[in-house]
Design an enzyme around this catalytic site. Structure first.
Site, mmCIF file in Angstrom:
data_model
loop_
_atom_site.group_PDB
_atom_site.id
_atom_site.type_symbol
_atom_site.label_atom_id
_atom_site.label_comp_id
_atom_site.label_asym_id
_atom_site.label_seq_id
_atom_site.Cartn_x
_atom_site.Cartn_y
_atom_site.Cartn_z
ATOM 1 C CD GLU A 40 47.406 40.213 46.095
ATOM 2 O OE1 GLU A 40 47.641 40.649 47.232
ATOM 3 O OE2 GLU A 40 47.831 39.118 45.679
ATOM 4 C CE LYS A 112 47.241 39.566 50.880
ATOM 5 N NZ LYS A 112 48.312 39.495 49.857
ATOM 6 C CB CYS A 153 46.470 37.102 47.544
ATOM 7 S SG CYS A 153 47.912 36.201 46.901
#
Length: 282
Positions: A40, A112, A153
């Site tokens: 990330e 994300k 994440c």
């Protein structure tokens, strides 16, 4: 299938981070990797919004994207950039993964979905939603014998996302990350193993690690987990480098045949019951 995870300690200068990522990606390809994943925020770790805006321009993002695409083509690898900050029209940014095939074509992107808005022990606090806009779509992409599910994440804590990907045929789930040291020490290994076990999938997670220029600390420990929940490979530190692993995709079908939980979902109703004082039992 031989894969590689790139562990980084990205800083505040986008061009330097791209240079370092490209060097490690080339190192991984030289060791035989046909799929390479970076963590990330490969291109920038920065918490100050004004500094992000200065570094993350459309021109800088386009240049990095072209460079990664060219590198994938020249090395003949599938290249998964775990995420880059990408400017949006509303002044915020997307935390966006990019997946290139071995011809350098951009197969798909993924923004994300889940924002890291938390208050941790010791005064550590994060409000990702103040700078980044959440995505709204899940992504699964074919890479030959591998069908890749993309996450980033904090998405790791939301099992529904990965279950949906596995039910769509994903056999390699990915969560490139910049886990904080505090949450990584407590939850990183168990969450990755849980996502693998409950879906019968490989899970691969390239990580940021160490103390970054903006002061944050990330956990490192890039990991590859097999469909039975066993650790296949781990970079057992927070230092930049390359983690190699061999995947036997046939193990996915074997795990799912033994425990076909993906086919056992049932609808149910949720009932909440309170015990009122008038119904208390003496």
């Amino acid at each position: 299938m031989k894969i590689a995870l790139i562990q980084m300690r990205s800083g505040r200068t986008m061009s330097t981070n791209v240079d370092e990522a490209c060097a490690l990606i080339a190192q991984a390809a030289a060791q035989g990797a046909t799929y390479v994943q970076t963590p990330e925020m490969t291109t920038l770790i920065e918490r100050d919004r004004d500094r992000i805006a200065t570094e993350v321009t459309e021109g800088a993002v386009d240049a990095a994207t072209v460079r990664f695409a060219t590198l994938a083509r020249s090395l003949g690898i599938a290249l998964h950039i775990g995420s880059m900050a990408v400017p949006l029209a509303d002044g915020r940014f997307a935390n966006r993964a990019h997946l290139f095939n071995s011809d350098g074509a951009l197969i798909t992107t993924y923004d994300k979905i889940h924002m890291f808005d938390v208050d941790l022990a010791g005064g550590e606090s994060w409000r990702e939603s103040a700078i980044y806009a959440p995505g709204e779509r899940c992504a699964v992409a074919d890479l030959g014998s591998v069908r890749l599910g993309l996450g980033v994440c904090y998405d790791l804590r939301f099992a529904k996302l990965f279950r949906a990907q596995a039910r769509a045929g994903a056999n390699l789930l990915t969560t490139p990350a910049a886990f904080t040291r505090q949450t990584g020490e407590a939850h990183w290994h168990v969450l990755l193993r849980a996502r693998a076990i409950e879906t019968g999938s490989y899970v691969a997670a390239a990580a940021q690690g160490g103390t970054h220029e903006d002061g944050r600390e990330t956990y490192g420990h890039s990991l590859v987990i097999d469909p039975w929940g066993m650790i296949v490979a781990e970079k057992d530190d927070d230092e930049p480098g390359v983690l190699m692993a061999d995947l036997d995709i046939a193990k996915v079908a074997d795990a799912r045949a033994k425990i076909p939980a993906l086919t056992h979902d049932r609808d149910f109703t949720l009932e909440t019951v309170s015990l009122s004082p008038s119904k208390a039992v003496a």
